[in-house]
Design a protein around this motif. Structure first.
Motif, short mmCIF file in Angstrom:
data_model
loop_
_atom_site.label_atom_id
_atom_site.label_comp_id
_atom_site.label_asym_id
_atom_site.label_seq_id
_atom_site.Cartn_x
_atom_site.Cartn_y
_atom_site.Cartn_z
N SER A 6 28.05 37.76 38.30
CA SER A 6 29.43 37.24 38.37
C SER A 6 29.56 36.21 39.49
O SER A 6 30.33 35.26 39.36
CB SER A 6 30.43 38.38 38.54
N ASP A 43 26.27 32.28 30.01
CA ASP A 43 27.60 32.51 29.45
C ASP A 43 27.90 33.97 29.19
O ASP A 43 29.06 34.38 29.18
CB ASP A 43 27.73 31.74 28.13
N ALA A 44 26.86 34.77 28.94
CA ALA A 44 27.07 36.17 28.60
C ALA A 44 25.87 37.01 29.02
O ALA A 44 24.74 36.53 29.04
CB ALA A 44 27.28 36.33 27.08
N PRO A 60 34.84 39.73 38.77
CA PRO A 60 35.47 38.50 38.27
C PRO A 60 34.75 37.86 37.08
O PRO A 60 34.42 36.68 37.09
CB PRO A 60 35.43 37.58 39.50
N PHE A 61 34.53 38.66 36.04
CA PHE A 61 34.00 38.12 34.80
C PHE A 61 35.14 37.57 33.95
O PHE A 61 36.29 38.01 34.11
CB PHE A 61 33.27 39.20 34.00
N ARG A 62 34.81 36.68 33.03
CA ARG A 62 35.82 36.19 32.08
C ARG A 62 36.32 37.36 31.23
O ARG A 62 37.52 37.54 31.03
CB ARG A 62 35.24 35.09 31.19
N ARG A 63 35.36 38.17 30.74
CA ARG A 63 35.69 39.39 29.99
C ARG A 63 34.59 40.40 30.21
O ARG A 63 33.44 40.05 30.42
CB ARG A 63 35.80 39.10 28.49
N ASN A 118 27.79 32.97 37.99
CA ASN A 118 28.29 32.46 36.70
C ASN A 118 29.78 32.79 36.59
O ASN A 118 30.15 33.87 36.12
CB ASN A 118 27.52 33.10 35.54
N THR A 119 30.63 31.86 36.98
CA THR A 119 32.05 32.15 37.11
C THR A 119 32.79 32.36 35.80
O THR A 119 33.89 32.90 35.81
CB THR A 119 32.75 31.02 37.90
N ASN A 120 32.20 31.97 34.69
CA ASN A 120 32.90 32.11 33.40
C ASN A 120 32.14 33.01 32.43
O ASN A 120 32.26 32.88 31.22
CB ASN A 120 33.13 30.72 32.78
N MET A 121 31.39 33.96 32.96
CA MET A 121 30.53 34.82 32.14
C MET A 121 31.29 36.00 31.55
O MET A 121 32.19 36.55 32.17
CB MET A 121 29.38 35.35 33.01
N SER A 122 30.88 36.39 30.35
CA SER A 122 31.31 37.66 29.75
C SER A 122 30.18 38.66 29.96
O SER A 122 29.00 38.30 29.92
CB SER A 122 31.58 37.49 28.26
#
Length: 156
Positions: A103, A69-70, A144-147, A106-110
């Motif tokens: 990235s 996730d991060a 393309p990270f979430r943040r 993990n498509t939704n990683m910060s």
């Protein structure tokens, strides 16, 4: 809040060690993966360590870099005593390689990047190290990270 699975690079350094300590204590962190060139020699129920020598070739460990996730990217070198090419390679190229791999997996990683006080986001200042750090921050923001966060620690 859901439990988070995080990865830390540079956990053997001063900043990375502090980040590791806080992650292991935090109740919202389910698991902590650290990747080091040498073992930290630490055991904890939340901790998994991978000893991997070549951060420019993550293919042998990609299977372990999924479901995260991060990322706390605390890995770094000083510009003192390094050629311009070597500093760029270890600061920009290596960071973007690891970040690009994470990235993709993990498509939704910060992603949190430990940068430095005085980093030059314009990439046009007089200080080479500050321009390289600024370019690294700017290029990370395009992935393309979430943040993406750039942390600029200061010394007192």
């Amino acid at each position: 809040m859901p439990q988070l699975n995080v990865i830390i690079t540079g956990a053997t350094g001063m900043v990375g060690e502090g980040v590791l300590h806080e992650c292991l204590l935090h109740p919202d962190i389910a698991s902590v993966l650290i990747i080091n060139r040498k073992s930290l020699g630490l055991t904890h129920p939340k901790l998994k360590e991978i000893v991997h020598a070549d951060f420019f070739d993550l293919s042998p460990i990609e299977h372990a870099l999924q479901g995260l996730d991060a990322c706390f990217f605390c890995l770094g070198v000083s510009s003192i005593g390094l050629s311009a090419d070597d500093y760029y390679r270890f600061t920009h190229t290596l960071t973007l390689h690891v970040a690009g791999t994470l990235s993709r997996l993990n498509t939704n990683m910060s992603f949190s990047y430990v940068s430095g006080k005085g980093t030059d986001g314009t990439e046009k200042g007089n200080s080479r190290w500050a321009r390289v750090k600024g370019k690294t921050e700017n290029d990370l923001a395009q992935l393309p990270f979430r943040r993406v966060f750039a942390v600029r620690p200061i010394r007192n």
